[in-house]
Design an enzyme around this catalytic site. Structure first.
Site, PDB file in Angstrom:
ATOM      1  N   PRO A   1      46.926 -57.853  45.597  1.00  0.00           N
ATOM      2  CA  PRO A   1      47.152 -58.568  47.013  1.00  0.00           C
ATOM      3  C   PRO A   1      48.079 -59.756  46.919  1.00  0.00           C
ATOM      4  CG  PRO A   1      45.107 -59.144  46.256  1.00  0.00           C
ATOM      5  CD  PRO A   1      45.432 -58.237  45.102  1.00  0.00           C
ATOM      6  N   CYS A   2      49.363 -59.479  46.418  1.00  0.00           N
ATOM      7  CA  CYS A   2      50.350 -60.530  46.292  1.00  0.00           C
ATOM      8  C   CYS A   2      50.435 -61.320  47.912  1.00  0.00           C
ATOM      9  CB  CYS A   2      51.565 -60.372  45.588  1.00  0.00           C
ATOM     10  SG  CYS A   2      52.284 -58.658  46.398  1.00  0.00           S
ATOM     11  N   HIS A   3      50.124 -60.483  48.710  1.00  0.00           N
ATOM     12  CA  HIS A   3      50.596 -61.226  50.107  1.00  0.00           C
ATOM     13  C   HIS A   3      49.673 -62.338  50.392  1.00  0.00           C
ATOM     14  CE1 HIS A   3      47.417 -58.039  50.491  1.00  0.00           C
ATOM     15  NE2 HIS A   3      46.953 -58.744  51.469  1.00  0.00           N
TER      16      HIS A   3
END
Length: 175
Positions: free
Chosen positions: A128-130
């Site tokens: 989850p780089c978001h």
């Protein structure tokens, strides 16, 4: 030589291209994504072999799954892989800054390098780089676009809040 295959599945964000290397997920790419490799590198297109990934993505987008449990084959530098591993530790529906993530991996002055590694994440959503934001909480850089990042974060927060909201007790006259 590694064997690569890919498929395309629909999602809330439009088509997602899923890539496997030697049977393990190695890529998840959105249409018009920054750092999206050339289509020719994805290997042959197949209709099977991605069932577990698609099932978990469907559960995520339905709000039933908050943590993916998939076997990943992520190609990157040791530093990139360290950053990607740290991304997996950010709780669903929460955010951290690039600086906080740099501190978490023991490199407090490496927030820019963390941002670059974050941007090269080959399996967005699943890793989850978001969930990484600027130091002031502003949404900054996302390979899938800022609007997708905003939508993912809003979706996760709303889903988390629905799960954490206490259920209303029945009215005494209805018991």
């Amino acid at each position: 030589m590694a064997q690569r295959t890919h498929t395309v599945t629909d999602s809330l964000f439009g088509p997602l291209t899923l890539v496997a290397t030697d049977g393990q997920l190695s890529g998840l790419y959105m249409v018009e994504q920054r750092h999206r490799p050339a289509e020719a590198t994805f290997g042959s297109r197949v209709d099977s072999g991605f069932d577990e990934v698609i099932e978990q993505l469907d559960a995520y987008f339905a709000g039933r799954l908050t943590d993916f449990e998939l076997s990943l084959n992520l190609a990157g530098t040791p530093f990139q892989r360290q950053v990607w591993a740290a991304l997996l530790e950010i709780p669903y529906g929460e955010t951290v800054s690039y600086g906080e993530l740099a501190e978490r991996i023991g490199r407090p002055t490496a927030s820019r390098a963390v941002g670059l590694a974050n941007g090269k994440n080959p399996v967005g959503i699943i890793v989850p780089c978001h969930r990484v934001v600027g130091s002031t909480g502003d949404l900054t850089g996302y390979g899938g676009g800022i609007e997708r990042k905003r939508h993912l974060l809003d979706f996760e927060r709303a889903t988390r809040d629905r799960r954490e909201r206490p259920k209303a007790l029945p009215h005494p006259s209805m018991a």
